[in-house]
Scaffold this active site. Sequence first.
Site, PDB file in Angstrom:
ATOM      1  N   THR A 119      -3.185 -25.820 -18.801  1.00 30.11           N
ATOM      2  CA  THR A 119      -3.683 -25.510 -20.033  1.00 30.11           C
ATOM      3  C   THR A 119      -3.194 -24.318 -20.312  1.00 30.11           C
ATOM      4  O   THR A 119      -4.180 -23.307 -20.360  1.00 30.11           O
ATOM      5  CB  THR A 119      -5.209 -26.168 -20.025  1.00 30.11           C
TER       6      THR A 119
ATOM      7  N   GLN B 161      -0.112 -21.207  -4.018  1.00 26.47           N
ATOM      8  CA  GLN B 161      -0.800 -21.909  -3.546  1.00 26.47           C
ATOM      9  C   GLN B 161       0.659 -22.957  -3.789  1.00 26.47           C
ATOM     10  O   GLN B 161       0.013 -24.446  -3.366  1.00 26.47           O
ATOM     11  CB  GLN B 161      -2.010 -22.472  -4.697  1.00 26.47           C
TER      12      GLN B 161
ATOM     13  N   ASP C 290     -20.727  18.248   6.776  1.00 29.28           N
ATOM     14  CA  ASP C 290     -21.459  16.423   6.955  1.00 29.28           C
ATOM     15  C   ASP C 290     -22.218  16.829   7.998  1.00 29.28           C
ATOM     16  O   ASP C 290     -23.272  16.792   8.951  1.00 29.28           O
ATOM     17  CB  ASP C 290     -20.406  15.543   7.389  1.00 29.28           C
TER      18      ASP C 290
ATOM     19  N   GLY D 108      -2.835 -29.072 -11.677  1.00 28.13           N
ATOM     20  CA  GLY D 108      -2.097 -28.414 -13.030  1.00 28.13           C
ATOM     21  C   GLY D 108      -0.837 -27.795 -12.160  1.00 28.13           C
ATOM     22  O   GLY D 108      -0.591 -28.060 -11.641  1.00 28.13           O
TER      23      GLY D 108
END
Length: 440
Positions: free
Chosen positions: A129, A105, A211, A97
Amino acid sequence: MKQEISKNKTVYIAVSADIIHNGHINIIEQGAKLGEVIIGILTDDVIATYKRLPILDYETREKIFANIKNVSKVVKQDTLSYAKNLRELKPDYVVHGDDWKTGIQSNIRTQAIEILSEYGGELVEVPYTVGVSGTEIDESMRPILNTPDIRRAKLRRMLKLKPYIRVMEASNGLSGLIVENVKVENQGEIKEYDAMWVSSLCDSSFKGKPDIELVDLTSRINTINEIIEVTTKPIILDGDTGGRVEHFVYNVRTLERLGVSAVIIEDKTGLKQNSLFGTDAVQTLDDPYEFAKKINAGKQAQLTRDFMIIARLESLIAGAGIEDALKRAKIYIDAGADAIMIHSKEKDGQEIADFLTKFREFAPNVPVVLVPTSYNHFTEDELHAMGGNIIIYANHLLRSAYPAMLNTAKEILKSGRSKEVDGDCMSIKEVLNIIPEDRV
Ligand code: SPV
Ligand code: MG
Protein backbone atom coordinates in the site's frame (compact mmCIF):
# COMPACT_ATOMS: atom_id res chain seq x y z
CA MET A 1 -20.15 -20.58 -7.03
CA LYS A 2 -16.71 -19.06 -6.71
CA GLN A 3 -17.82 -17.51 -3.44
CA GLU A 4 -18.84 -20.97 -2.11
CA ILE A 5 -15.43 -22.47 -2.80
CA SER A 6 -13.59 -19.63 -1.12
CA LYS A 7 -15.70 -20.05 2.01
CA ASN A 8 -14.02 -23.40 2.61
CA LYS A 9 -10.54 -22.08 2.14
CA THR A 10 -8.35 -20.57 4.77
CA VAL A 11 -6.00 -17.65 4.47
CA TYR A 12 -3.11 -16.94 6.79
CA ILE A 13 -1.82 -13.41 7.35
CA ALA A 14 0.98 -12.74 9.83
CA VAL A 15 1.29 -9.31 11.39
CA SER A 16 3.20 -7.59 14.15
CA ALA A 17 0.89 -4.60 13.73
CA ASP A 18 1.73 -2.45 16.64
CA ILE A 19 0.22 0.38 14.68
CA ILE A 20 -2.65 -0.59 12.46
CA HIS A 21 -3.00 1.28 9.20
CA ASN A 22 -4.90 0.93 5.97
CA GLY A 23 -2.13 -1.29 4.56
CA HIS A 24 -3.22 -3.99 7.02
CA ILE A 25 -6.87 -3.47 6.20
CA ASN A 26 -6.12 -3.76 2.47
CA ILE A 27 -4.37 -7.07 3.01
CA ILE A 28 -7.20 -8.42 5.15
CA GLU A 29 -9.70 -7.37 2.48
CA GLN A 30 -7.68 -9.12 -0.20
CA GLY A 31 -7.39 -12.20 2.01
CA ALA A 32 -11.12 -12.28 2.70
CA LYS A 33 -11.78 -12.60 -1.03
CA LEU A 34 -9.91 -15.90 -0.96
CA GLY A 35 -11.31 -17.47 2.20
CA GLU A 36 -11.54 -17.31 5.97
CA VAL A 37 -8.86 -15.06 7.36
CA ILE A 38 -6.66 -16.29 10.19
CA ILE A 39 -4.36 -13.65 11.59
CA GLY A 40 -1.06 -14.79 13.10
CA ILE A 41 0.07 -12.13 15.54
CA LEU A 42 3.74 -12.00 16.38
CA THR A 43 4.33 -12.30 20.10
CA ASP A 44 6.01 -9.55 22.10
CA ASP A 45 9.27 -11.46 22.50
CA VAL A 46 9.55 -12.09 18.75
CA ILE A 47 8.98 -8.42 17.97
CA ALA A 48 11.38 -7.34 20.71
CA THR A 49 14.08 -9.55 19.27
CA TYR A 50 13.82 -8.42 15.67
CA LYS A 51 12.84 -4.80 16.22
CA ARG A 52 11.92 -2.62 19.18
CA LEU A 53 9.59 -3.39 22.02
CA PRO A 54 6.06 -3.25 20.71
CA ILE A 55 4.12 -0.22 21.90
CA LEU A 56 1.02 -2.36 22.43
CA ASP A 57 1.39 -5.72 24.14
CA TYR A 58 0.29 -9.01 22.60
CA GLU A 59 -3.03 -9.19 24.44
CA THR A 60 -4.04 -5.73 23.24
CA ARG A 61 -3.02 -6.43 19.67
CA GLU A 62 -4.88 -9.74 19.75
CA LYS A 63 -8.06 -8.06 20.96
CA ILE A 64 -7.87 -5.38 18.28
CA PHE A 65 -7.34 -7.87 15.47
CA ALA A 66 -10.03 -10.24 16.69
CA ASN A 67 -12.48 -7.37 16.27
CA ILE A 68 -11.53 -6.32 12.78
CA LYS A 69 -14.07 -7.05 10.06
CA ASN A 70 -13.33 -10.18 7.99
CA VAL A 71 -11.02 -11.72 10.59
CA SER A 72 -12.28 -15.20 11.56
CA LYS A 73 -9.61 -16.20 13.98
CA VAL A 74 -6.48 -14.89 15.67
CA VAL A 75 -3.52 -17.11 16.59
CA LYS A 76 -0.11 -16.56 18.13
CA GLN A 77 2.94 -16.61 15.92
CA ASP A 78 5.78 -17.11 18.38
CA THR A 79 8.62 -17.26 15.87
CA LEU A 80 9.62 -14.91 13.10
CA SER A 81 9.45 -17.87 10.76
CA TYR A 82 6.01 -18.96 9.51
CA ALA A 83 7.04 -22.63 9.59
CA LYS A 84 5.32 -23.78 12.78
CA ASN A 85 1.97 -22.12 12.11
CA LEU A 86 1.88 -23.10 8.45
CA ARG A 87 2.55 -26.76 9.24
CA GLU A 88 -0.08 -26.71 11.96
CA LEU A 89 -2.83 -24.74 10.22
CA LYS A 90 -2.09 -25.70 6.61
CA PRO A 91 -3.82 -22.62 5.22
CA ASP A 92 -4.68 -22.65 1.52
CA TYR A 93 -3.19 -19.22 1.11
CA VAL A 94 -0.68 -16.96 2.75
CA VAL A 95 -1.28 -13.33 1.90
CA HIS A 96 1.49 -10.76 2.32
CA GLY A 97 2.44 -7.38 0.89
CA ASP A 98 4.94 -7.68 -1.94
CA ASP A 99 7.45 -5.56 -0.02
CA TRP A 100 9.03 -8.64 1.59
CA LYS A 101 10.54 -9.90 -1.67
CA THR A 102 13.73 -8.04 -0.85
CA GLY A 103 15.43 -7.06 2.34
CA ILE A 104 15.38 -8.53 5.76
CA GLN A 105 12.19 -10.57 5.33
CA SER A 106 13.17 -12.27 2.08
CA ASN A 107 14.52 -15.39 3.84
CA ILE A 108 11.27 -15.79 5.74
CA ARG A 109 9.39 -15.49 2.46
CA THR A 110 11.52 -18.18 0.79
CA GLN A 111 10.93 -20.56 3.68
CA ALA A 112 7.17 -19.87 3.65
CA ILE A 113 7.03 -20.67 -0.08
CA GLU A 114 8.85 -23.97 0.53
CA ILE A 115 6.47 -25.01 3.30
CA LEU A 116 3.39 -24.01 1.28
CA SER A 117 4.63 -26.19 -1.57
CA GLU A 118 4.85 -29.19 0.82
CA TYR A 119 1.06 -29.39 0.97
CA GLY A 120 -0.06 -27.39 -2.07
CA GLY A 121 -0.68 -24.03 -0.43
CA GLU A 122 -0.17 -20.80 -2.32
CA LEU A 123 1.44 -17.45 -1.62
CA VAL A 124 -0.56 -14.43 -2.76
CA GLU A 125 1.31 -11.16 -2.75
CA VAL A 126 -0.62 -7.95 -2.90
CA PRO A 127 0.95 -4.66 -3.96
CA TYR A 128 2.38 -2.77 -1.02
CA THR A 129 0.00 0.00 0.00
CA VAL A 130 1.64 3.18 -1.22
CA GLY A 131 1.77 6.12 1.13
CA VAL A 132 1.73 4.23 4.45
CA SER A 133 4.73 2.85 6.18
CA GLY A 134 4.26 1.20 9.56
CA THR A 135 7.91 1.87 10.32
CA GLU A 136 7.55 5.57 9.58
CA ILE A 137 4.39 5.90 11.65
CA ASP A 138 6.10 3.98 14.43
CA GLU A 139 9.13 6.26 14.32
CA SER A 140 7.05 9.41 14.42
CA MET A 141 4.88 8.12 17.25
CA ARG A 142 7.63 6.83 19.53
CA PRO A 143 8.73 10.25 20.82
CA ILE A 144 5.09 11.08 21.62
CA LEU A 145 4.48 7.76 23.32
CA ASN A 146 7.41 8.29 25.60
CA THR A 147 6.13 9.57 28.86
CA PRO A 148 8.33 8.95 31.91
CA ASP A 149 6.00 6.08 32.90
CA ILE A 150 6.27 4.34 29.56
CA ARG A 151 9.99 4.84 29.33
CA ARG A 152 10.73 3.71 32.88
CA ALA A 153 8.80 0.47 32.38
CA LYS A 154 10.71 -0.52 29.27
CA LEU A 155 13.66 -2.11 31.03
CA ARG A 156 11.57 -4.57 33.00
CA ARG A 157 9.52 -5.34 29.89
CA MET A 158 12.69 -6.06 27.96
CA LEU A 159 14.05 -8.27 30.71
CA LYS A 160 10.95 -10.41 30.36
CA LEU A 161 11.01 -10.52 26.58
CA LYS A 162 14.62 -10.63 25.47
CA PRO A 163 17.30 -13.22 26.17
CA TYR A 164 19.62 -10.38 27.17
CA ILE A 165 19.75 -6.61 26.98
CA ARG A 166 22.49 -4.79 25.08
CA VAL A 167 23.40 -1.43 26.57
CA MET A 168 25.68 1.32 25.31
CA GLU A 169 27.11 4.34 27.09
CA ALA A 170 25.40 7.64 26.31
CA SER A 171 26.86 10.76 27.84
CA ASN A 172 25.05 13.60 26.09
CA GLY A 173 22.26 14.27 23.62
CA LEU A 174 24.41 13.47 20.60
CA SER A 175 25.76 10.13 21.82
CA GLY A 176 22.22 9.38 23.05
CA LEU A 177 21.05 9.83 19.46
CA ILE A 178 23.69 7.39 18.24
CA VAL A 179 22.58 4.75 20.74
CA GLU A 180 18.96 5.45 19.90
CA ASN A 181 19.29 5.19 16.14
CA VAL A 182 22.23 3.07 15.09
CA LYS A 183 21.28 -0.23 13.47
CA VAL A 184 23.14 -2.92 11.59
CA GLU A 185 21.79 -5.82 9.60
CA ASN A 186 23.38 -9.11 10.48
CA GLN A 187 22.30 -12.42 8.95
CA GLY A 188 18.74 -11.33 8.37
CA GLU A 189 18.42 -9.72 11.77
CA ILE A 190 18.44 -6.01 12.52
CA LYS A 191 20.59 -5.34 15.57
CA GLU A 192 20.44 -2.26 17.72
CA TYR A 193 21.09 -1.20 21.31
CA ASP A 194 18.29 -1.79 23.78
CA ALA A 195 19.17 0.74 26.45
CA MET A 196 21.59 3.47 27.54
CA TRP A 197 24.13 3.58 30.34
CA VAL A 198 24.84 6.96 31.86
CA SER A 199 28.33 6.20 33.12
CA SER A 200 29.94 8.13 35.96
CA LEU A 201 33.34 7.72 34.32
CA CYS A 202 32.18 9.11 30.98
CA ASP A 203 29.87 11.78 32.33
CA SER A 204 32.75 13.02 34.51
CA SER A 205 35.38 12.72 31.77
CA PHE A 206 33.29 14.71 29.27
CA LYS A 207 33.16 17.42 31.91
CA GLY A 208 36.92 17.23 32.40
CA LYS A 209 36.55 15.93 35.95
CA PRO A 210 37.79 12.79 37.70
CA ASP A 211 35.41 9.91 38.40
CA ILE A 212 35.24 10.43 42.18
CA GLU A 213 31.63 11.46 42.71
CA LEU A 214 32.73 15.03 42.15
CA VAL A 215 30.12 15.60 39.44
CA ASP A 216 27.06 15.90 41.63
CA LEU A 217 23.59 14.53 41.02
CA THR A 218 22.22 17.86 39.80
CA SER A 219 24.78 17.84 37.06
CA ARG A 220 24.21 14.14 36.31
CA ILE A 221 20.50 14.92 36.02
CA ASN A 222 21.24 17.62 33.46
CA THR A 223 23.03 15.00 31.39
CA ILE A 224 20.13 12.58 31.80
CA ASN A 225 17.64 15.25 30.78
CA GLU A 226 19.67 16.08 27.69
CA ILE A 227 19.48 12.43 26.69
CA ILE A 228 15.84 12.00 27.64
CA GLU A 229 14.79 14.95 25.51
CA VAL A 230 15.98 13.38 22.28
CA THR A 231 15.69 9.62 22.79
CA THR A 232 13.19 6.95 23.81
CA LYS A 233 15.24 3.97 25.01
CA PRO A 234 15.45 3.00 28.66
CA ILE A 235 18.18 4.56 30.78
CA ILE A 236 20.30 2.84 33.41
CA LEU A 237 22.10 5.30 35.65
CA ASP A 238 25.48 4.61 37.17
CA GLY A 239 24.66 5.92 40.63
CA ASP A 240 28.19 5.46 42.05
CA THR A 241 27.88 4.59 45.76
CA GLY A 242 24.37 6.05 45.99
CA GLY A 243 25.69 8.50 48.61
CA ARG A 244 24.09 8.75 52.03
CA VAL A 245 20.96 6.73 52.69
CA GLU A 246 19.12 9.92 53.62
CA HIS A 247 19.93 11.39 50.20
CA PHE A 248 19.48 8.21 48.22
CA VAL A 249 15.79 7.92 49.05
CA TYR A 250 15.12 11.35 47.57
CA ASN A 251 17.25 10.64 44.55
CA VAL A 252 15.37 7.44 43.80
CA ARG A 253 12.15 9.40 43.47
CA THR A 254 13.80 12.06 41.34
CA LEU A 255 15.08 9.41 38.94
CA GLU A 256 11.71 7.69 38.82
CA ARG A 257 10.03 10.97 38.01
CA LEU A 258 12.40 11.55 35.11
CA GLY A 259 11.64 8.15 33.63
CA VAL A 260 15.00 6.51 34.39
CA SER A 261 14.52 2.73 34.54
CA ALA A 262 17.25 1.68 36.94
CA VAL A 263 20.04 2.91 39.14
CA ILE A 264 23.07 0.79 39.88
CA ILE A 265 24.85 1.54 43.15
CA GLU A 266 28.14 0.04 44.24
CA ASP A 267 29.09 -1.26 47.67
CA LYS A 268 32.05 1.03 48.28
CA THR A 269 32.54 3.76 50.80
CA GLY A 270 34.93 6.67 51.33
CA LEU A 271 36.32 8.50 48.32
CA LYS A 272 35.06 6.51 45.36
CA GLN A 273 37.70 5.54 42.85
CA ASN A 274 36.96 4.11 39.42
CA SER A 275 36.82 0.31 39.57
CA LEU A 276 39.17 -0.16 36.66
CA PHE A 277 42.05 1.11 38.82
CA GLY A 278 41.45 -2.11 40.75
CA THR A 279 43.67 -2.37 43.81
CA ASP A 280 46.04 0.27 42.41
CA ALA A 281 43.69 2.73 44.12
CA VAL A 282 42.23 2.51 47.61
CA GLN A 283 38.94 0.66 47.15
CA THR A 284 37.09 0.48 50.46
CA LEU A 285 34.17 -1.91 50.55
CA ASP A 286 31.15 -0.82 52.53
CA ASP A 287 29.86 -2.96 55.36
CA PRO A 288 27.43 -5.26 53.50
CA TYR A 289 24.64 -4.75 56.04
CA GLU A 290 25.02 -0.97 55.85
CA PHE A 291 24.85 -1.15 52.07
CA ALA A 292 21.84 -3.47 52.30
CA LYS A 293 20.09 -0.78 54.37
CA LYS A 294 20.64 1.70 51.55
CA ILE A 295 19.14 -0.68 49.01
CA ASN A 296 16.23 -1.43 51.25
CA ALA A 297 15.55 2.24 51.96
CA GLY A 298 15.60 2.94 48.23
CA LYS A 299 13.15 0.12 47.56
CA GLN A 300 10.84 1.44 50.26
CA ALA A 301 11.05 4.95 48.85
CA GLN A 302 10.27 4.19 45.22
CA LEU A 303 6.76 4.96 44.10
CA THR A 304 6.49 2.86 40.96
CA ARG A 305 6.79 -0.87 40.44
CA ASP A 306 8.97 -0.48 37.41
CA PHE A 307 12.00 1.27 38.82
CA MET A 308 14.92 -1.04 39.55
CA ILE A 309 17.65 -0.72 42.14
CA ILE A 310 20.62 -2.82 41.17
CA ALA A 311 23.34 -3.75 43.66
CA ARG A 312 26.85 -3.62 42.26
CA LEU A 313 29.35 -5.95 43.88
CA GLU A 314 32.86 -4.58 44.07
CA SER A 315 34.46 -7.51 45.95
CA LEU A 316 36.47 -8.64 42.92
CA ILE A 317 37.63 -5.08 42.22
CA ALA A 318 38.79 -4.64 45.81
CA GLY A 319 40.55 -8.03 45.84
CA ALA A 320 38.16 -9.54 48.40
CA GLY A 321 37.37 -12.60 46.26
CA ILE A 322 34.44 -14.58 44.96
CA GLU A 323 33.19 -15.90 48.30
CA ASP A 324 32.88 -12.34 49.62
CA ALA A 325 30.95 -11.35 46.48
CA LEU A 326 28.59 -14.31 46.84
CA LYS A 327 27.95 -13.56 50.50
CA ARG A 328 27.18 -9.95 49.70
CA ALA A 329 24.99 -10.87 46.74
CA LYS A 330 22.75 -12.91 49.06
CA ILE A 331 22.50 -10.04 51.54
CA TYR A 332 21.65 -7.48 48.86
CA ILE A 333 19.02 -9.68 47.24
CA ASP A 334 17.43 -10.25 50.64
CA ALA A 335 17.39 -6.48 51.10
CA GLY A 336 15.33 -6.11 47.90
CA ALA A 337 17.87 -5.56 45.12
CA ASP A 338 16.12 -6.12 41.77
CA ALA A 339 19.30 -7.35 40.12
CA ILE A 340 23.01 -7.48 40.79
CA MET A 341 26.01 -6.29 38.87
CA ILE A 342 29.27 -8.15 39.32
CA HIS A 343 32.31 -6.21 38.21
CA SER A 344 35.83 -7.36 37.47
CA LYS A 345 38.88 -5.91 35.79
CA GLU A 346 40.53 -9.27 35.11
CA LYS A 347 41.14 -9.84 31.44
CA ASP A 348 40.38 -13.55 31.24
CA GLY A 349 36.89 -13.28 32.76
CA GLN A 350 37.49 -16.44 34.81
CA GLU A 351 36.43 -14.95 38.13
CA ILE A 352 33.22 -13.68 36.53
CA ALA A 353 32.49 -17.16 35.15
CA ASP A 354 33.25 -18.79 38.52
CA PHE A 355 31.13 -16.26 40.39
CA LEU A 356 28.19 -16.79 38.05
CA THR A 357 28.28 -20.57 38.32
CA LYS A 358 28.00 -20.36 42.10
CA PHE A 359 25.59 -17.42 42.07
CA ARG A 360 23.13 -19.23 39.82
CA GLU A 361 22.95 -22.10 42.35
CA PHE A 362 21.05 -19.88 44.80
CA ALA A 363 19.69 -17.12 42.54
CA PRO A 364 18.63 -18.69 39.25
CA ASN A 365 16.30 -15.86 38.28
CA VAL A 366 17.90 -12.68 39.58
CA PRO A 367 19.06 -10.60 36.60
CA VAL A 368 22.81 -10.09 36.38
CA VAL A 369 24.53 -7.08 34.86
CA LEU A 370 27.96 -7.52 33.30
CA VAL A 371 30.36 -4.81 32.15
CA PRO A 372 32.88 -6.62 29.96
CA THR A 373 35.34 -3.77 29.47
CA SER A 374 38.37 -5.90 30.41
CA TYR A 375 37.16 -9.38 29.46
CA ASN A 376 35.96 -8.19 26.06
CA HIS A 377 36.87 -11.32 24.09
CA PHE A 378 33.56 -12.88 25.12
CA THR A 379 30.66 -12.39 22.74
CA GLU A 380 27.27 -11.30 24.03
CA ASP A 381 25.95 -14.80 23.48
CA GLU A 382 28.78 -16.28 25.53
CA LEU A 383 28.19 -13.78 28.33
CA HIS A 384 24.51 -14.65 28.27
CA ALA A 385 25.32 -18.36 28.42
CA MET A 386 27.52 -17.64 31.45
CA GLY A 387 24.56 -16.03 33.21
CA GLY A 388 24.53 -12.38 32.13
CA ASN A 389 21.22 -10.66 31.39
CA ILE A 390 22.28 -7.06 30.87
CA ILE A 391 25.51 -6.40 29.02
CA ILE A 392 26.89 -2.89 29.22
CA TYR A 393 29.44 -1.34 26.88
CA ALA A 394 30.28 1.25 29.49
CA ASN A 395 32.64 3.72 27.87
CA HIS A 396 33.21 2.93 24.23
CA LEU A 397 31.80 6.09 22.65
CA LEU A 398 33.96 8.27 24.86
CA ARG A 399 37.00 6.11 24.22
CA SER A 400 36.59 6.25 20.47
CA ALA A 401 35.64 9.95 20.32
CA TYR A 402 38.59 11.22 22.36
CA PRO A 403 41.45 9.85 20.20
CA ALA A 404 39.66 11.04 17.06
CA MET A 405 39.31 14.57 18.46
CA LEU A 406 42.88 14.61 19.74
CA ASN A 407 44.24 13.51 16.38
CA THR A 408 42.31 16.20 14.52
CA ALA A 409 43.51 18.88 16.93
CA LYS A 410 47.13 17.74 16.46
CA GLU A 411 46.96 17.50 12.68
CA ILE A 412 45.61 21.05 12.34
CA LEU A 413 48.42 22.30 14.58
CA LYS A 414 51.00 20.50 12.48
CA SER A 415 49.67 21.73 9.14
CA GLY A 416 48.75 25.26 10.06
CA ARG A 417 45.42 24.71 8.30
CA SER A 418 42.56 22.26 8.38
CA LYS A 419 42.61 20.86 4.85
CA GLU A 420 44.67 17.82 5.91
CA VAL A 421 41.90 16.60 8.23
CA ASP A 422 39.12 16.79 5.65
CA GLY A 423 39.16 13.00 5.36
CA ASP A 424 38.76 12.57 9.13
CA CYS A 425 35.84 14.96 9.48
CA MET A 426 32.25 14.66 8.42
CA SER A 427 31.07 17.43 6.13
CA ILE A 428 29.18 20.39 7.53
CA LYS A 429 26.21 19.24 5.45
CA GLU A 430 26.29 15.91 7.27
CA VAL A 431 26.52 17.69 10.62
CA LEU A 432 23.47 19.76 9.74
CA ASN A 433 21.61 16.62 8.79
CA ILE A 434 22.38 14.57 11.91
CA ILE A 435 19.52 16.19 13.69
CA PRO A 436 16.41 16.87 11.68
CA GLU A 437 14.63 20.05 12.74
CA ASP A 438 11.22 18.43 12.88
CA ARG A 439 12.16 15.66 15.31
CA VAL A 440 9.67 16.53 17.97
C1 SPV B 1 31.37 3.65 34.73
O1 SPV B 1 31.17 3.51 33.52
O2 SPV B 1 31.48 4.75 35.27
C2 SPV B 1 31.46 2.47 35.60
C3 SPV B 1 31.96 1.22 35.04
O3 SPV B 1 31.21 2.58 36.77
S1 SPV B 1 33.65 1.19 35.33
O4 SPV B 1 34.23 2.38 34.77
O5 SPV B 1 34.16 -0.02 34.71
O6 SPV B 1 33.85 1.15 36.77
MG1 MG C 1 31.05 4.56 37.42
